[in-house]
Design a protein around this motif. Sequence first.
Motif, PDB file in Angstrom:
ATOM      1  N   GLU A   1       0.720  -1.196   0.037  1.00 19.93           N
ATOM      2  CA  GLU A   1       0.182  -0.081   0.179  1.00 19.93           C
ATOM      3  C   GLU A   1       1.008   1.478   0.296  1.00 19.93           C
ATOM      4  O   GLU A   1       1.588   1.303   0.513  1.00 19.93           O
ATOM      5  CB  GLU A   1      -1.341   0.182   1.390  1.00 19.93           C
ATOM      6  CG  GLU A   1      -0.252  -0.306   2.496  1.00 19.93           C
ATOM      7  CD  GLU A   1      -1.233  -0.093   3.845  1.00 19.93           C
ATOM      8  OE1 GLU A   1      -2.917   0.385   3.523  1.00 19.93           O
ATOM      9  OE2 GLU A   1      -0.755  -0.550   5.076  1.00 19.93           O
ATOM     10  N   GLY A   2       0.299   2.527  -0.691  1.00 23.87           N
ATOM     11  CA  GLY A   2       0.933   3.456  -0.550  1.00 23.87           C
ATOM     12  C   GLY A   2       1.131   4.015   0.425  1.00 23.87           C
ATOM     13  O   GLY A   2       0.298   4.207   1.193  1.00 23.87           O
TER      14      GLY A   2
ATOM     15  N   CYS B   1       3.877  10.441  -0.521  1.00 29.21           N
ATOM     16  CA  CYS B   1       5.099  10.801  -2.144  1.00 29.21           C
ATOM     17  C   CYS B   1       4.751  12.156  -2.472  1.00 29.21           C
ATOM     18  O   CYS B   1       4.251  13.061  -1.936  1.00 29.21           O
ATOM     19  CB  CYS B   1       3.778   9.804  -3.284  1.00 29.21           C
ATOM     20  SG  CYS B   1       2.670  10.273  -3.426  1.00 29.21           S
TER      21      CYS B   1
ATOM     22  N   ALA C   1      -0.755   8.943   2.967  1.00 30.90           N
ATOM     23  CA  ALA C   1      -2.054   8.008   2.750  1.00 30.90           C
ATOM     24  C   ALA C   1      -3.577   8.551   3.738  1.00 30.90           C
ATOM     25  O   ALA C   1      -2.691   9.570   5.062  1.00 30.90           O
ATOM     26  CB  ALA C   1      -1.834   6.378   3.284  1.00 30.90           C
TER      27      ALA C   1
ATOM     28  N   GLN D   1       4.681  12.173 -12.573  1.00 34.61           N
ATOM     29  CA  GLN D   1       4.368  11.000 -12.912  1.00 34.61           C
ATOM     30  C   GLN D   1       3.569  10.467 -11.235  1.00 34.61           C
ATOM     31  O   GLN D   1       3.473   9.553 -11.196  1.00 34.61           O
ATOM     32  CB  GLN D   1       4.553  10.408 -13.108  1.00 34.61           C
ATOM     33  CG  GLN D   1       4.825  10.701 -14.849  1.00 34.61           C
ATOM     34  CD  GLN D   1       5.227   9.144 -15.697  1.00 34.61           C
ATOM     35  OE1 GLN D   1       4.196   8.411 -15.685  1.00 34.61           O
ATOM     36  NE2 GLN D   1       6.388   9.598 -16.535  1.00 34.61           N
TER      37      GLN D   1
ATOM     38  N   LEU E   1       1.049  11.158  -9.636  1.00 36.48           N
ATOM     39  CA  LEU E   1      -0.352  10.832  -9.053  1.00 36.48           C
ATOM     40  C   LEU E   1      -0.236   8.932  -9.567  1.00 36.48           C
ATOM     41  O   LEU E   1      -1.191   7.769  -9.576  1.00 36.48           O
ATOM     42  CB  LEU E   1      -1.983  11.462  -9.447  1.00 36.48           C
ATOM     43  CG  LEU E   1      -1.618  12.774  -9.093  1.00 36.48           C
ATOM     44  CD1 LEU E   1      -2.426  13.399  -9.601  1.00 36.48           C
ATOM     45  CD2 LEU E   1      -1.842  11.999  -7.030  1.00 36.48           C
ATOM     46  N   ARG E   2       0.384   8.643 -11.037  1.00 37.88           N
ATOM     47  CA  ARG E   2      -0.137   7.582 -11.795  1.00 37.88           C
ATOM     48  C   ARG E   2       1.633   6.536 -10.655  1.00 37.88           C
ATOM     49  O   ARG E   2       0.797   5.433 -10.552  1.00 37.88           O
ATOM     50  CB  ARG E   2       0.940   7.448 -13.373  1.00 37.88           C
ATOM     51  CG  ARG E   2       0.821   6.365 -13.949  1.00 37.88           C
ATOM     52  CD  ARG E   2       1.149   6.808 -15.176  1.00 37.88           C
ATOM     53  NE  ARG E   2       0.305   7.887 -15.904  1.00 37.88           N
ATOM     54  CZ  ARG E   2       0.713   8.281 -17.759  1.00 37.88           C
ATOM     55  NH1 ARG E   2       1.724   7.505 -17.986  1.00 37.88           N
ATOM     56  NH2 ARG E   2      -0.544   9.243 -17.570  1.00 37.88           N
TER      57      ARG E   2
ATOM     58  N   TRP F   1       1.496   7.004  -7.746  1.00 42.63           N
ATOM     59  CA  TRP F   1       0.968   6.251  -6.422  1.00 42.63           C
ATOM     60  C   TRP F   1      -0.453   5.059  -6.555  1.00 42.63           C
ATOM     61  O   TRP F   1      -0.366   4.853  -6.080  1.00 42.63           O
ATOM     62  CB  TRP F   1       0.182   7.602  -5.884  1.00 42.63           C
ATOM     63  CG  TRP F   1      -1.147   7.874  -4.472  1.00 42.63           C
ATOM     64  CD1 TRP F   1      -2.296   7.605  -4.626  1.00 42.63           C
ATOM     65  CD2 TRP F   1      -0.189   7.305  -3.111  1.00 42.63           C
ATOM     66  NE1 TRP F   1      -2.421   7.313  -3.531  1.00 42.63           N
ATOM     67  CE2 TRP F   1      -1.667   7.552  -2.382  1.00 42.63           C
ATOM     68  CE3 TRP F   1       0.792   7.397  -2.714  1.00 42.63           C
ATOM     69  CZ2 TRP F   1      -1.250   7.486  -1.465  1.00 42.63           C
ATOM     70  CZ3 TRP F   1       1.422   7.042  -1.303  1.00 42.63           C
ATOM     71  CH2 TRP F   1       0.142   7.067   0.110  1.00 42.63           C
ATOM     72  N   ARG F   2      -1.656   5.721  -7.784  1.00 41.88           N
ATOM     73  CA  ARG F   2      -2.024   4.947  -8.266  1.00 41.88           C
ATOM     74  C   ARG F   2      -2.188   3.431  -8.573  1.00 41.88           C
ATOM     75  O   ARG F   2      -2.084   2.279  -8.060  1.00 41.88           O
ATOM     76  CB  ARG F   2      -3.202   5.588  -9.132  1.00 41.88           C
ATOM     77  CG  ARG F   2      -4.044   6.370  -8.304  1.00 41.88           C
ATOM     78  CD  ARG F   2      -4.277   7.639  -9.463  1.00 41.88           C
ATOM     79  NE  ARG F   2      -5.479   8.369  -9.373  1.00 41.88           N
ATOM     80  CZ  ARG F   2      -5.710   9.604  -9.898  1.00 41.88           C
ATOM     81  NH1 ARG F   2      -5.338   9.709 -10.778  1.00 41.88           N
ATOM     82  NH2 ARG F   2      -6.028  10.485  -8.658  1.00 41.88           N
ATOM     83  N   SER F   3      -0.466   3.039  -9.414  1.00 40.77           N
ATOM     84  CA  SER F   3      -0.080   2.247 -10.211  1.00 40.77           C
ATOM     85  C   SER F   3       0.599   1.199  -9.550  1.00 40.77           C
ATOM     86  O   SER F   3       0.796   0.154  -9.532  1.00 40.77           O
ATOM     87  CB  SER F   3       0.330   2.536 -12.020  1.00 40.77           C
ATOM     88  OG  SER F   3       1.574   3.167 -11.664  1.00 40.77           O
ATOM     89  N   GLN F   4       1.541   2.233  -8.372  1.00 42.99           N
ATOM     90  CA  GLN F   4       1.982   1.558  -8.588  1.00 42.99           C
ATOM     91  C   GLN F   4       3.888   1.282  -9.255  1.00 42.99           C
ATOM     92  O   GLN F   4       4.271  -0.032  -9.268  1.00 42.99           O
ATOM     93  CB  GLN F   4       2.670   0.051  -7.112  1.00 42.99           C
ATOM     94  CG  GLN F   4       1.537   0.197  -5.831  1.00 42.99           C
ATOM     95  CD  GLN F   4       1.611  -0.146  -4.766  1.00 42.99           C
ATOM     96  OE1 GLN F   4       2.242  -1.823  -4.640  1.00 42.99           O
ATOM     97  NE2 GLN F   4       0.623   0.048  -3.897  1.00 42.99           N
TER      98      GLN F   4
END
Length: 125
Positions: A45-46, A49, A60, A102, A104-105, A107-110
């Motif tokens: 899990e994040g 960032c 988080a 990037q 957010l990318r 963070w969301r995609s790992q």
Amino acid sequence: VQLQASGGGLVQAGGSLRLSCTASGFALNTYAVAWFRQAPGKEREGVSCISARDATTFYANFVEGRFTMSRDDAKNTVYLEMNGLKSEDTAVYYCAAKSAGQMLRLWRSQIAEYWGQGTQVTVSS
């Protein structure tokens, strides 16, 4: 070219640790960087960032103001200062880097261009 995470250890509940993520072979300040964690039997899990351009940070919900992420460009290093540690923070912590813009990318995609090897954080209750 590598990313190295360090600073983990064993600490009592309520204690503090500072994790470091140091890059070699590339300029870390041109990358967004994230910290992720994975506890035994759980998905990764994040945690937090930081952006490359203006050091904007994101955390988080479970951080609840206890952690602070920062970067020291002179040392090519990103830090995660963790205070008020809880037993549920026990996990292997990884840092990861992805090209600027990037965050957010990442963070969301790992999905990252570089991953550190992980550092164990154990919080005893």
